[in-house]
Design an enzyme around this catalytic site. Structure first.
Site, PDB file in Angstrom:
ATOM      1  N   THR A  66      -1.729  11.492  17.277  1.00  0.00           N
ATOM      2  CA  THR A  66      -2.938  12.298  17.468  1.00  0.00           C
ATOM      3  C   THR A  66      -4.067  11.755  16.580  1.00  0.00           C
ATOM      4  OG1 THR A  66      -1.383  14.132  17.601  1.00  0.00           O
ATOM      5  CG2 THR A  66      -3.721  14.697  17.490  1.00  0.00           C
ATOM      6  N   HIS A 120      17.934  -2.156   8.400  1.00  0.00           N
ATOM      7  CA  HIS A 120      17.595  -0.801   8.861  1.00  0.00           C
ATOM      8  C   HIS A 120      18.573   0.258   8.363  1.00  0.00           C
ATOM      9  CE1 HIS A 120      15.380   1.375  12.357  1.00  0.00           C
ATOM     10  NE2 HIS A 120      15.782   2.254  11.473  1.00  0.00           N
ATOM     11  N   GLY A 175       3.751   4.646  10.141  1.00  0.00           N
ATOM     12  CA  GLY A 175       4.984   4.314  10.862  1.00  0.00           C
ATOM     13  C   GLY A 175       4.753   4.392  12.360  1.00  0.00           C
ATOM     14  N   THR A 176       5.530   3.622  13.109  1.00  0.00           N
ATOM     15  CA  THR A 176       5.269   3.527  14.553  1.00  0.00           C
ATOM     16  C   THR A 176       6.467   3.959  15.390  1.00  0.00           C
ATOM     17  OG1 THR A 176       5.911   1.212  14.620  1.00  0.00           O
ATOM     18  CG2 THR A 176       3.587   1.685  14.170  1.00  0.00           C
ATOM     19  N   LYS A 230      12.359  -4.167  10.760  1.00  0.00           N
ATOM     20  CA  LYS A 230      13.742  -3.967  10.287  1.00  0.00           C
ATOM     21  C   LYS A 230      14.760  -4.622  11.208  1.00  0.00           C
ATOM     22  CE  LYS A 230      12.271   0.688   8.960  1.00  0.00           C
ATOM     23  NZ  LYS A 230      11.362   1.017  10.081  1.00  0.00           N
ATOM     24  N   ASN A 242      -4.473  12.208   7.790  1.00  0.00           N
ATOM     25  CA  ASN A 242      -3.406  11.713   6.918  1.00  0.00           C
ATOM     26  C   ASN A 242      -3.865  10.582   6.000  1.00  0.00           C
ATOM     27  OD1 ASN A 242      -1.821  13.594   8.167  1.00  0.00           O
ATOM     28  ND2 ASN A 242      -0.679  12.154   9.423  1.00  0.00           N
ATOM     29  N   ARG A 249      -5.177  13.701  13.481  1.00  0.00           N
ATOM     30  CA  ARG A 249      -4.175  13.752  12.406  1.00  0.00           C
ATOM     31  C   ARG A 249      -4.050  12.407  11.692  1.00  0.00           C
ATOM     32  NH1 ARG A 249       0.773  16.977  15.346  1.00  0.00           N
ATOM     33  NH2 ARG A 249       0.054  19.087  14.914  1.00  0.00           N
ATOM     34  N   SER A 281      17.269   0.107   3.765  1.00  0.00           N
ATOM     35  CA  SER A 281      16.814   1.387   4.321  1.00  0.00           C
ATOM     36  C   SER A 281      18.033   2.287   4.544  1.00  0.00           C
ATOM     37  CB  SER A 281      16.086   1.089   5.637  1.00  0.00           C
ATOM     38  OG  SER A 281      15.973   2.226   6.437  1.00  0.00           O
ATOM     39  N   PRO A 310       0.847  -1.202   0.000  1.00  0.00           N
ATOM     40  CA  PRO A 310       0.000   0.000   0.000  1.00  0.00           C
ATOM     41  C   PRO A 310       0.880   1.249   0.000  1.00  0.00           C
ATOM     42  CG  PRO A 310      -0.775  -1.578   1.644  1.00  0.00           C
ATOM     43  CD  PRO A 310       0.565  -2.063   1.155  1.00  0.00           C
ATOM     44  N   SER A 344       1.586   9.614  13.443  1.00  0.00           N
ATOM     45  CA  SER A 344       1.047  10.588  14.388  1.00  0.00           C
ATOM     46  C   SER A 344       0.500   9.836  15.588  1.00  0.00           C
ATOM     47  CB  SER A 344      -0.060  11.419  13.738  1.00  0.00           C
ATOM     48  OG  SER A 344      -0.612  12.274  14.717  1.00  0.00           O
TER      49      SER A 344
HETATM   50  N1  LIG Z   1      14.543   3.892   8.465  1.00  0.00           N
HETATM   51  C1  LIG Z   1      14.714   4.966   9.146  1.00  0.00           C
HETATM   52  O1  LIG Z   1      15.846   5.362   9.447  1.00  0.00           O
HETATM   53  C2  LIG Z   1      13.516   5.766   9.591  1.00  0.00           C
HETATM   54  C3  LIG Z   1      13.727   7.003  10.195  1.00  0.00           C
HETATM   55  C4  LIG Z   1      12.614   7.728  10.592  1.00  0.00           C
HETATM   56  C5  LIG Z   1      11.340   7.236  10.398  1.00  0.00           C
HETATM   57  N2  LIG Z   1      11.148   6.017   9.842  1.00  0.00           N
HETATM   58  C6  LIG Z   1       9.796   5.443   9.686  1.00  0.00           C
HETATM   59  O2  LIG Z   1       8.968   6.373   9.023  1.00  0.00           O
HETATM   60  C7  LIG Z   1       7.844   6.707   9.837  1.00  0.00           C
HETATM   61  C8  LIG Z   1       7.409   8.112   9.534  1.00  0.00           C
HETATM   62  O3  LIG Z   1       8.433   9.043   9.838  1.00  0.00           O
HETATM   63  P1  LIG Z   1       8.136  10.379  10.610  1.00  0.00           P
HETATM   64  O4  LIG Z   1       7.635  10.063  11.964  1.00  0.00           O
HETATM   65  O5  LIG Z   1       9.303  11.252  10.503  1.00  0.00           O
HETATM   66  O6  LIG Z   1       6.911  10.952   9.718  1.00  0.00           O
HETATM   67  P2  LIG Z   1       6.213  12.352   9.556  1.00  0.00           P
HETATM   68  O7  LIG Z   1       4.785  11.983   9.320  1.00  0.00           O
HETATM   69  O8  LIG Z   1       6.937  13.189   8.585  1.00  0.00           O
HETATM   70  O9  LIG Z   1       6.362  13.124  10.947  1.00  0.00           O
HETATM   71  C9  LIG Z   1       5.661  12.780  12.098  1.00  0.00           C
HETATM   72  C10 LIG Z   1       5.485  14.058  12.908  1.00  0.00           C
HETATM   73  O10 LIG Z   1       4.601  14.931  12.232  1.00  0.00           O
HETATM   74  C11 LIG Z   1       3.478  15.240  13.050  1.00  0.00           C
HETATM   75  N3  LIG Z   1       2.275  15.125  12.206  1.00  0.00           N
HETATM   76  C12 LIG Z   1       1.710  13.997  11.734  1.00  0.00           C
HETATM   77  N4  LIG Z   1       0.638  14.271  10.994  1.00  0.00           N
HETATM   78  C13 LIG Z   1       0.498  15.617  10.999  1.00  0.00           C
HETATM   79  C14 LIG Z   1      -0.440  16.498  10.414  1.00  0.00           C
HETATM   80  N5  LIG Z   1      -1.451  16.049   9.682  1.00  0.00           N
HETATM   81  N6  LIG Z   1      -0.268  17.827  10.611  1.00  0.00           N
HETATM   82  C15 LIG Z   1       0.762  18.291  11.354  1.00  0.00           C
HETATM   83  N7  LIG Z   1       1.689  17.510  11.929  1.00  0.00           N
HETATM   84  C16 LIG Z   1       1.553  16.165  11.765  1.00  0.00           C
HETATM   85  C17 LIG Z   1       3.472  14.212  14.170  1.00  0.00           C
HETATM   86  O11 LIG Z   1       3.000  14.801  15.352  1.00  0.00           O
HETATM   87  P3  LIG Z   1       2.036  14.068  16.429  1.00  0.00           P
HETATM   88  O12 LIG Z   1       2.508  12.656  16.611  1.00  0.00           O
HETATM   89  O13 LIG Z   1       2.250  14.906  17.656  1.00  0.00           O
HETATM   90  O14 LIG Z   1       0.629  14.155  15.907  1.00  0.00           O
HETATM   91  C18 LIG Z   1       4.932  13.825  14.290  1.00  0.00           C
HETATM   92  O15 LIG Z   1       5.620  14.719  15.158  1.00  0.00           O
HETATM   93  C19 LIG Z   1       8.325   6.431  11.271  1.00  0.00           C
HETATM   94  O16 LIG Z   1       7.288   6.206  12.197  1.00  0.00           O
HETATM   95  C20 LIG Z   1       9.119   5.160  11.027  1.00  0.00           C
HETATM   96  O17 LIG Z   1       8.241   4.049  10.899  1.00  0.00           O
HETATM   97  C21 LIG Z   1      12.229   5.294   9.401  1.00  0.00           C
END
Ligand SMILES: NC(=O)c1ccc[n+]([C@@H]2O[C@H](COP(=O)([O-])OP(=O)(O)OC[C@H]3O[C@@H](n4cnc5c(N)ncnc54)[C@H](OP(=O)(O)O)[C@@H]3O)[C@@H](O)[C@H]2O)c1
Length: 342
Positions: free
Chosen positions: A294, A147, A55-56, A114, A301, A297, A197, A50, A292
Site C-alpha cells: 500500500t 534462508h 521486504g518483498t 536468500k 513506514n 503505508r 536466517s 541501512p 507493504s
Molecule cells: N526469513 C524469513 O523466514 C522471513 C519470513 C518472513 C518475512 N521475511 C522478510 O521480512 C519482510 C517483512 O516481513 P513482514 O511482511 O512480516 O513485515 P511486517 O511489516 O511486519 O508486516 C507486513 C504486513 O503489515 C501490513 N502493514 C505494513 N505497514 C503497515 C502500516 N503502516 N500499518 C498497518 N499495517 C501495515 C502490510 O499490509 P499491506 O501490504 O496490505 O499494506 C502487511 O500485511 C518480508 O517481506 C520478507 O522480506 C523473512
C-alpha cells in the site's frame, strides 16, 4: 552516515550500544529526523546495512514490482528478497526501472537475497546464487543469507513432501558445509557479506565458532511481542547485525499495532503505531524489514523519528504479550508463504 565509536564521540551521537568487548556499536541519529537513515557497519564482511529495509514477500508479482519501486522512491535503500519468495524477477525489474531514471544508483541500494533449503549442498550454492543474480539483473549482492538452517531434499521442488505430507529433509549436508560454500562467494568477490536466517543462538554460535568468515547478519522474526533480547545480545557481542523481520507483527493476531502501550506512545509522540514499532526496533539496535503493498503505508513506514527515552522504556518494560507468528524456525517451512498447490 553513522559509523563507529569515534564518529559518535566527535559528533556527539545521542545514544550508543556498547558490547562487553566494545566491538559493536549501534549509533543513533542526533536529529530525530535522521533515524530513518541509520546504518550499521559490518564487522564481518564489508559495507554497512541501512537499518530500515523493505521486504518483498508480496504474493502478487505486479504488486511486488510497484511496491518495490514505491519503496525506493520514498527513500528505502535496503531491499530483501529470496529465491523462495519468487519475487527476485520483479524486484530486479523494479530496480532496473528506478536506476534507469537516473536518480538512484545500484551502489546506493543494499540488496539481499536468500538461498533456499533445497540448495544447501555445496555444489548447488553457486548455481542458485547466480540464478538469483540473473533474476535480480545484478552483478553482485550486498548480502546473501541461508534462508533457514534446514536442508530439504535437493531438486527443483521447493517444498518436497513424502506421501504422508511430511517434508523430506536432506541428511547428507550440514549447515557448516553450506556456510563454507557461501564463504567462497565472498572470497570470489560476488557478495559483500553473508548471513543466517531463522536461527536461534545455539545455531549461530556453531557457525561463528567454525567460520572463516563470520555471519554479518542474523535475520529473524522480531518485534515488540518477540524481542529476542538474548539473541540480540549475542549478536552485539560478536559484531553481528540482527535484522528483524515482521517488525509490525505481519498483520497477524494479536495485532501489536493495537497494543495499548504502543497506541498510547503513538498518540503522545504524534506518530502512528507502525512508526513507533519501527523506531523502537532501530533504536534498540536492530536493522529491520517492513513490507507493504500500500503506497501510503510504504511512505508512512519510512517516516520514522527517534522515540524519547521514556517511550523506549515503556516499550521494553510495559509490553508483556509474547508471540511468535512464523513457525519457520521449527521446521524450515515458511509460515508466511502460502503452501504450494500440487
Ligand atoms: N526469513 C524469513 O523466514 C522471513 C519470513 C518472513 C518475512 N521475511 C522478510 O521480512 C519482510 C517483512 O516481513 P513482514 O511482511 O512480516 O513485515 P511486517 O511489516 O511486519 O508486516 C507486513 C504486513 O503489515 C501490513 N502493514 C505494513 N505497514 C503497515 C502500516 N503502516 N500499518 C498497518 N499495517 C501495515 C502490510 O499490509 P499491506 O501490504 O496490505 O499494506 C502487511 O500485511 C518480508 O517481506 C520478507 O522480506 C523473512
Amino acid at each position: 552516515m553513522l559509523r563507529g565509536k569515534f564518529w559518535a564521540q566527535k559528533h556527539g551521537a545521542v545514544r550508543g550500544i556498547d558490547s562487553a568487548e566494545g566491538i559493536f556499536y549501534a549509533l543513533f541519529a542526533m536529529e530525530p529526523d535522521d533515524l530513518r537513515y541509520t546504518k550499521f557497519d559490518f564487522h564481518n564482511g564489508s559495507g554497512a546495512i541501512p537499518a530500515l529495509g523493505f521486504g518483498t514477500l508480496i504474493p502478487d508479482p505486479v504488486a511486488t514490482k510497484n511496491a518495490t519501486k514505491a519503496a525506493l522512491e520514498v527513500g528505502f535503500r535496503a531491499l530483501d528478497t529470496a529465491e523462495r519468495y519468487r519475487t527476485e524477477h520483479e524486484v530486479g525489474e523494479a530496480m532496473k526501472e528506478v536506476f534507469g531514471g537516473g536518480k538512484i544508483r545500484r551502489e546506493d541500494v543494499f540488496v539481499a537475497t536468500k538461498l533456499w533449503n533445497t540448495n544447501h549442498r555445496p555444489g548447488r550454492v553457486k548455481p542458485a546464487f547466480e540464478e538469483s543474480l540473473r533474476k535480480l539483473q545484478l552483478d553482485y549482492l550486498d548480502l546473501y543469507l541461508i534462508h533457514t538452517p534446514f536442508a530439504f531434499q535437493p531438486g527443483d521442488v521447493q517444498d518436497p513432501r513424502d506421501a504422508a505430507g511430511n517434508v523430506i529433509y536432506d541428511k547428507e549436508v550440514t549447515l557448516l558445509d553450506t556456510w563454507r560454500a557461501l564463504e567462497k562467494l565472498v572470497e570470489e568477490g560476488r557478495c559483500k557479506a553473508i548471513g543466517l536466517s531463522d536461527v536461534g543462538v545455539e545455531t549461530v554460535k556453531g557457525i561463528v565458532e567454525a567460520a572463516t568468515i563470520k555471519p554479518a547478519v542474523v535475520h529473524v522474526e522480531s518485534h515488540p511481542y518477540l524481542p529476542e533480547w538474548e539473541l540480540l545480545d549475542y549478536c552485539r557481542k560478536n559484531g553481528i547485525v540482527m535484522q528483524a523481520f515482521a517488525p509490525l507483527g505481519h498483520n497477524s493476531e494479536p495485532n501489536l499495532l493495537a497494543d495499548p502501550v504502543i497506541t498510547a506512545i503513538a498518540s503522545r509522540v504524534g506518530k502512528t503505531p507502525a512508526q513507533v514499532a519501527l523506531a523502537w526496533g532501530i533504536q534498540r539496535g536492530t536493522a529491520l524489514l517492513t513490507t507493504s503493498k500500500t503506497p501510503s503505508r510504504i511512505a508512512e513506514n519510512f517516516d520514522v523519528s527517534t522515540l524519547p527515552e521514556d517511550a523506549m522504556r515503556e516499550m521494553n518494560e510495559g509490553i508483556k504479550t509474547r508471540m511468535r507468528f512464523n513457525a519457520v524456525v521449527k521446521t524450515g517451512v515458511p509460515g508466511f508463504i502460502p503452501r504450494e498447490k500440487k
